[in-house]
Design an enzyme around this catalytic site. Structure first.
Site, PDB file in Angstrom:
ATOM      1  N   THR A  49      36.934  41.474  44.705  1.00  0.00           N
ATOM      2  CA  THR A  49      36.656  41.938  43.343  1.00  0.00           C
ATOM      3  C   THR A  49      35.626  43.055  43.369  1.00  0.00           C
ATOM      4  O   THR A  49      35.820  44.121  42.779  1.00  0.00           O
ATOM      5  CB  THR A  49      36.185  40.765  42.468  1.00  0.00           C
ATOM      6  OG1 THR A  49      37.158  39.735  42.539  1.00  0.00           O
ATOM      7  CG2 THR A  49      36.019  41.186  41.020  1.00  0.00           C
ATOM      8  N   HIS A 127      38.493  35.012  34.653  1.00  0.00           N
ATOM      9  CA  HIS A 127      38.484  36.158  35.570  1.00  0.00           C
ATOM     10  C   HIS A 127      39.575  37.112  35.081  1.00  0.00           C
ATOM     11  O   HIS A 127      40.628  37.247  35.695  1.00  0.00           O
ATOM     12  CB  HIS A 127      38.775  35.640  36.983  1.00  0.00           C
ATOM     13  CG  HIS A 127      38.452  36.584  38.093  1.00  0.00           C
ATOM     14  ND1 HIS A 127      38.099  37.896  37.883  1.00  0.00           N
ATOM     15  CD2 HIS A 127      38.425  36.393  39.436  1.00  0.00           C
ATOM     16  CE1 HIS A 127      37.871  38.468  39.064  1.00  0.00           C
ATOM     17  NE2 HIS A 127      38.062  37.584  40.017  1.00  0.00           N
TER      18      HIS A 127
END
Ligand code: NCD
Length: 299
Positions: A49, A127
């Site tokens: 990420t 997320h």
């Protein structure tokens, strides 16, 4: 769009625009964000990420300031609140990508931030950019997202990628969901309520072999046990949720295996050479989808 805190905030036209943008940037990454500064503020571990957001920023010509271990190396260790940190960091940059162990942290950050906040994982909450890259992956791999059967496997309670993915799937038609989990690891009540309210047919089983053989899913989405979020270990779980090459024999030719990564023993490495193993392509898609997200917020 000002901030990205939850997958609930997306409409289907916005997701489709982001997918088209991700494809366009992949073909020719123009430096449309030259002069912008992106801050990545990570209070929890991350590889994909953080690095994909940073690589995306560089590809678009932006600069990056970063703390990869904000829990240890930022003023959090001196007792500074998230709110104070965000207030200050938001005067140094044009957007903040935030990962934090507390559910709701990104939302809290939006109350004090002068710049867009992007939720890169808030504890067991959500997320949302992972869900965007997941849907982008399904679209690229199978040519559509409508009318697909998803088999979501593993720690559905603590796995935030699953929560955001289900919220995003609510935008598509004809979705069916099979949950493969244990009662102790099953979806939070609010996510179950979302499926019911949105008319998504679903059922839960504790047998991955049965789910594959009986349901013939189009997408198997594996997740790891979120051990760091558990008060005590659940040792028996692995025997139930192993995806092996043997089990893959029961899968349709036109189907894919996804995993947000990192993986543990739930996904054996000899599955990797099967063309249906899409998880490394999925991780690469993250770069282009996150570039599209940055452009959406900043260009
Ligand atoms: C996931 C996360 O951080 O929620 N990782 C990722 O961003 N690809 C999944 C996980 O940690 O298991």
């Amino acid at each position: 769009m000002k901030h990205i805190t939850t997958a609930h905030q997306f409409t289907r036209p916005v997701v489709e625009r982001l997918i088209a943008d991700a494809d366009a940037i992949r073909k020719s990454p123009l430096k449309t964000l030259t002069g912008s500064t992106i801050a990545t503020l990570f209070y929890e571990p991350s590889t994909r990420t953080r690095l994909s957001f940073e690589a995306a920023a560089f590809k678009l010509g932006a600069n990056v300031i970063s703390t990869e271990n904000a829990a240890m190396f930022s003023s959090a260790i001196k007792g500074e609140t998230l709110e104070d940190t965000i207030r200050v960091v938001s005067t140094y940059c044009d957007a903040i990508v935030l990962r934090h162990p507390d559910k709701g942290a990104a939302k809290r950050a939006t109350d004090v931030s002068a710049v867009p906040i992007i939720n890169a994982g808030d504890g067991t909450g959500e997320h949302p950019t992972q869900a965007l890259l997941d849907v982008y992956t399904v679209q690229r791999e199978l040519g559509r997202v409508d009318d697909l059967h998803f088999c979501l496997v593993g720690d559905l309670r603590n796995g935030r990628t699953i929560h955001s993915l289900i919220y995003l799937l609510g935008l598509y038609k004809g979705i069916k969901i099979t949950l493969v989990s244990l009662d102790e690891l099953s979806l939070p009540r609010e996510v179950v309520r979302f499926m019911t309210e949105n008319g998504i047919p679903w059922h839960q089983t504790d047998s991955l072999p049965k789910a594959i053989q009986q349901q013939k899913p189009d997408v198997i989405y594996m997740t790891r046990l979120q051990k760091e979020r558990m008060a005590y270990p659940l040792p028996s779980v692995y025997t139930l949720f192993h995806l092996t090459t043997d089990l893959m024999k029961g899968m349709k030719e036109e189907s894919i295996v996804m995993h947000p990564l990192p993986r543990n023993d739930e996904l054996v490495t000899n599955v990797d050479s099967d063309p249906r193993a899409a998880y490394f392509r999925q991780a690469e898609n993250g770069l282009w989808m996150r570039a599209a997200v940055l452009r959406e917020l900043l260009a």
